[in-house]
Design an enzyme around this catalytic site. Structure first.
Site, PDB file in Angstrom:
ATOM      1  CB  CYS A 156       2.617  -3.449   5.288  1.00  0.00           C
ATOM      2  SG  CYS A 156       1.092  -4.209   5.894  1.00  0.00           S
ATOM      3  CG  HIS A 182      -0.191  -0.117   2.537  1.00  0.00           C
ATOM      4  ND1 HIS A 182       0.543   0.901   3.101  1.00  0.00           N
ATOM      5  CD2 HIS A 182      -0.061  -1.183   3.388  1.00  0.00           C
ATOM      6  CE1 HIS A 182       1.075   0.503   4.233  1.00  0.00           C
ATOM      7  NE2 HIS A 182       0.735  -0.772   4.436  1.00  0.00           N
TER       8      HIS A 182
END
Length: 323
Positions: free
Chosen positions: A225, A212
């Site tokens: 992440c 992301h």
């Protein structure tokens, strides 16, 4: 008188005889040439038609890097000079090569600056432009821990690469083969509800790992992440394929795009992209290295791809993507 007449007739026919002899000579010479050409063609291999997927890629242009130092005492003046010397697009490119975004450019201490500016970044790719081992794989994603970079391939051809910030030392990103699962245009972090995660694409559902958009500070800083620049996150959000769930949404019917996270970061060491200043090829990943990473997973990747194609070919009512 008869002899003189015959001699005169012979003289009259001489030009025609010369033309005939010349014609015969020309034919003989041409036949010889044709034979020589035929002999050469049988001794030489026929040219092979090249497959665009396995054709050797053209060498990358030579890039040289210089350093721009932002010392603690003169950081502000150095940043003013940086902003003045380069356009906004150029600064975006240079910062990306140094694993920084515009918001975090104040963190710069030494920037590696290329002598040629390519806003697509493809000129600087540390990944091979062609991977023949992936010629049957429609889409493939790589994340490299050592150089904090991602790469996207279609049928073995590199189509895009860019910077990332992966899991910090205390919360490292899981290595190995995973598959793209569900996506959400704006997700909220489970670690801190104030963290907004644009164009989130999950790749490990139980561990909550996904790529992301979020800050790129120039080193691995996430909670496992895979952080990206906004443009890259949006591109990958639209490019990669989600999983397909069985009716009810409890089990997976077909996996999404395969993703491999690999390698180890040199924690506490020199940032790898700074090595470009002395050696422009220092961050390059070889075909052989990636082949060794891919081969143990290739059968699984192709198996999942075949399964997905079969599922997609079914009636739309039988295919239920994630919400």
């Amino acid at each position: 008188m008869g002899k003189k007449y015959m001699f005169a007739e012979k003289l009259k026919n001489l030009p025609l005889l010369g033309i005939a002899l010349a014609l015969v000579f020309t034919i003989l010479v041409q036949c010889k040439k044709n034979k020589e050409i035929a002999d050469q063609s049988t001794n030489q291999p026929l040219p092979q038609k090249k497959d665009s997927l396995v054709e050797t890629a053209a060498p990358k242009p030579a890039i040289k890097y210089t350093s721009m130092i932002f010392s603690a005492k003169k950081k502000d003046s150095a940043m003013v000079a940086f902003n003045k010397q380069f356009s906004e697009e150029d600064r975006y490119t240079i910062l990306a090569l140094n694993r920084l975004d515009s918001k975090n450019k104040w963190r710069a201490d030494t920037l590696a600056i290329p002598d040629k500016i390519d806003h697509t970044l493809m000129m600087y790719s540390p990944f091979p432009t062609q991977l023949d081992v992936l010629k049957e794989v429609k889409k493939m994603v790589f994340f490299s821990y050592p150089i904090q970079a991602y790469a996207l391939y279609e049928n073995g051809k590199l189509i895009k690469w860019g910077p990332t910030s992966m899991g910090k030392k205390a919360a490292q990103t899981k290595r190995g083969l995973m598959f793209a699962n569900w996506k959400k245009e704006l997700a909220i972090s489970t670690v801190n509800s104030s963290w907004k995660l644009p164009f989130n694409f999950n790749i490990h559902n139980t561990l909550g790992i996904g790529w992301h958009q979020y800050d790129l500070p120039g080193y691995p800083a996430s909670h496992s992440c895979l952080r990206l620049l906004m443009n890259d996150a949006k591109f990958m959000y639209n490019w990669a394929d989600q999983w397909i769930l069985n009716k009810g949404g409890a089990t997976v019917k077909a996996n999404g795009t395969p993703v491999i996270v690999f390698g180890d970061y040199q924690w506490g060491g020199k940032k790898p992209w700074k090595n470009l200043i002395l050696d422009p090829k220092s961050n390059d990943i070889s075909v052989e290295e990636l082949n060794n990473i891919i081969n143990p997973h290739l059968e699984k990747i192709l198996e999942e791809q075949r399964n997905r194609e079969e599922v997609v070919a079914q009636k739309p009512t039988e295919v239920k993507p994630a919400a």
